[in-house]
Motif scaffolding. Structure first.
Motif, PDB file in Angstrom:
ATOM      1  N   THR A  79       0.802  -1.242  -0.028  1.00 59.24           N
ATOM      2  CA  THR A  79      -0.024  -0.016  -0.100  1.00 59.24           C
ATOM      3  C   THR A  79       0.795   1.134  -0.005  1.00 59.24           C
ATOM      4  O   THR A  79       2.234   1.079   0.262  1.00 59.24           O
ATOM      5  CB  THR A  79      -1.028   0.129   1.297  1.00 59.24           C
ATOM      6  N   ASP A  81       1.483   5.270   1.661  1.00 62.48           N
ATOM      7  CA  ASP A  81       1.522   5.763   2.747  1.00 62.48           C
ATOM      8  C   ASP A  81       0.128   6.302   3.328  1.00 62.48           C
ATOM      9  O   ASP A  81      -0.145   6.440   4.292  1.00 62.48           O
ATOM     10  CB  ASP A  81       2.686   6.975   2.886  1.00 62.48           C
ATOM     11  N   TYR A  84      -1.950   3.286   4.318  1.00 62.42           N
ATOM     12  CA  TYR A  84      -0.940   2.231   5.094  1.00 62.42           C
ATOM     13  C   TYR A  84      -1.783   1.831   6.632  1.00 62.42           C
ATOM     14  O   TYR A  84      -2.307   0.844   6.910  1.00 62.42           O
ATOM     15  CB  TYR A  84      -0.009   2.669   5.400  1.00 62.42           C
ATOM     16  N   ASP A  85      -2.400   3.007   7.105  1.00 62.23           N
ATOM     17  CA  ASP A  85      -3.046   2.791   8.451  1.00 62.23           C
ATOM     18  C   ASP A  85      -4.278   1.940   8.464  1.00 62.23           C
ATOM     19  O   ASP A  85      -4.303   1.085   9.004  1.00 62.23           O
ATOM     20  CB  ASP A  85      -3.116   4.014   9.104  1.00 62.23           C
ATOM     21  N   SER A  88      -3.586  -1.805   7.227  1.00 67.47           N
ATOM     22  CA  SER A  88      -2.803  -2.171   8.456  1.00 67.47           C
ATOM     23  C   SER A  88      -3.639  -2.871   9.430  1.00 67.47           C
ATOM     24  O   SER A  88      -3.646  -3.852   9.688  1.00 67.47           O
ATOM     25  CB  SER A  88      -1.444  -1.517   9.181  1.00 67.47           C
ATOM     26  N   LEU A  92      -3.298  -6.776   9.666  1.00 73.24           N
ATOM     27  CA  LEU A  92      -2.415  -7.027  10.513  1.00 73.24           C
ATOM     28  C   LEU A  92      -2.820  -7.830  11.721  1.00 73.24           C
ATOM     29  O   LEU A  92      -2.037  -8.943  11.979  1.00 73.24           O
ATOM     30  CB  LEU A  92      -1.625  -5.726  11.057  1.00 73.24           C
ATOM     31  N   ASN A  96      -0.865 -11.387  12.032  1.00 70.31           N
ATOM     32  CA  ASN A  96      -0.018 -11.701  13.342  1.00 70.31           C
ATOM     33  C   ASN A  96      -0.720 -12.950  13.930  1.00 70.31           C
ATOM     34  O   ASN A  96       0.186 -13.657  14.703  1.00 70.31           O
ATOM     35  CB  ASN A  96      -0.074 -10.231  14.178  1.00 70.31           C
ATOM     36  N   ALA A 102       2.892  -9.794   5.750  1.00 64.65           N
ATOM     37  CA  ALA A 102       3.179  -8.399   6.220  1.00 64.65           C
ATOM     38  C   ALA A 102       2.412  -7.311   5.318  1.00 64.65           C
ATOM     39  O   ALA A 102       1.805  -7.738   4.349  1.00 64.65           O
ATOM     40  CB  ALA A 102       4.630  -8.088   5.543  1.00 64.65           C
ATOM     41  N   VAL A 103       2.345  -6.064   5.780  1.00 64.26           N
ATOM     42  CA  VAL A 103       1.855  -4.994   5.115  1.00 64.26           C
ATOM     43  C   VAL A 103       2.989  -3.999   4.991  1.00 64.26           C
ATOM     44  O   VAL A 103       3.682  -3.650   5.660  1.00 64.26           O
ATOM     45  CB  VAL A 103       0.532  -4.135   5.984  1.00 64.26           C
ATOM     46  N   CYS A 105       4.604  -0.828   3.196  1.00 60.25           N
ATOM     47  CA  CYS A 105       4.168   0.525   2.841  1.00 60.25           C
ATOM     48  C   CYS A 105       5.157   0.736   1.593  1.00 60.25           C
ATOM     49  O   CYS A 105       6.591   0.840   1.722  1.00 60.25           O
ATOM     50  CB  CYS A 105       4.458   1.734   3.730  1.00 60.25           C
TER      51      CYS A 105
END
Length: 137
Positions: A79, A81, A84-85, A88, A92, A96, A102-103, A105
């Motif tokens: 993704t 920036d 990203y949030d 994620s 995520l 996890n 992974a994510v 940026c």
């Protein structure tokens, strides 16, 4: 030439930056099922495309559910920036919990091959291993 294999993996590419198109295309070539979420990226030969705002957290519950029902659990995301949030926050926790993925940026100038290495969970070799190591004297 694509060096990483993403065969059998599900990758999400989300954002509006044009450099994400190369990441999506190379992920397909590497064998991934690829879902693109963007309003502005050009038409790409990917598994599924959502014309949606990748910054909008409200749209992700529906999109993530559709991706996982039709392609399987997401193994990674690339993704920009600005997205990203939310990307994620969407993926995520499950990555996890499953202990992999992974994510990533992606920024302008990042090589698609490096992004694919991150998504594949491998590091690209920086130098070849020596064939012969001299013993300590």
């Amino acid at each position: 030439m694509v060096r990483e294999s993403l065969l059998g993996r599900v990758v999400v590419v989300a954002g509006e930056q044009s450099f994400l198109a190369e990441v999506a295309t190379k992920a397909v070539v590497a064998g991934a099922a690829v879902a693109v979420v963007s309003r502005t990226l050009p038409e790409l030969d990917v598994t599924v495309r959502f014309r949606a705002d990748p910054h909008d957290p409200d749209s992700w519950e529906r999109i993530a559910m559709h991706i996982e029902q039709h392609l399987g659990p997401v193994d990674g995301a690339a993704t920009d920036d600005t997205s990203y949030d939310v990307v994620s926050a969407t993926f995520l926790p499950d990555l996890n919990r499953r202990g992999h993925g992974a994510v990533v940026c992606v920024s302008v100038g990042d090589l698609a091959a490096d992004v694919l290495s991150s998504l594949a969970g491998t590091q690209r070799a920086t130098a070849p291993r020596p064939d012969h190591v001299e013993p300590d004297r």
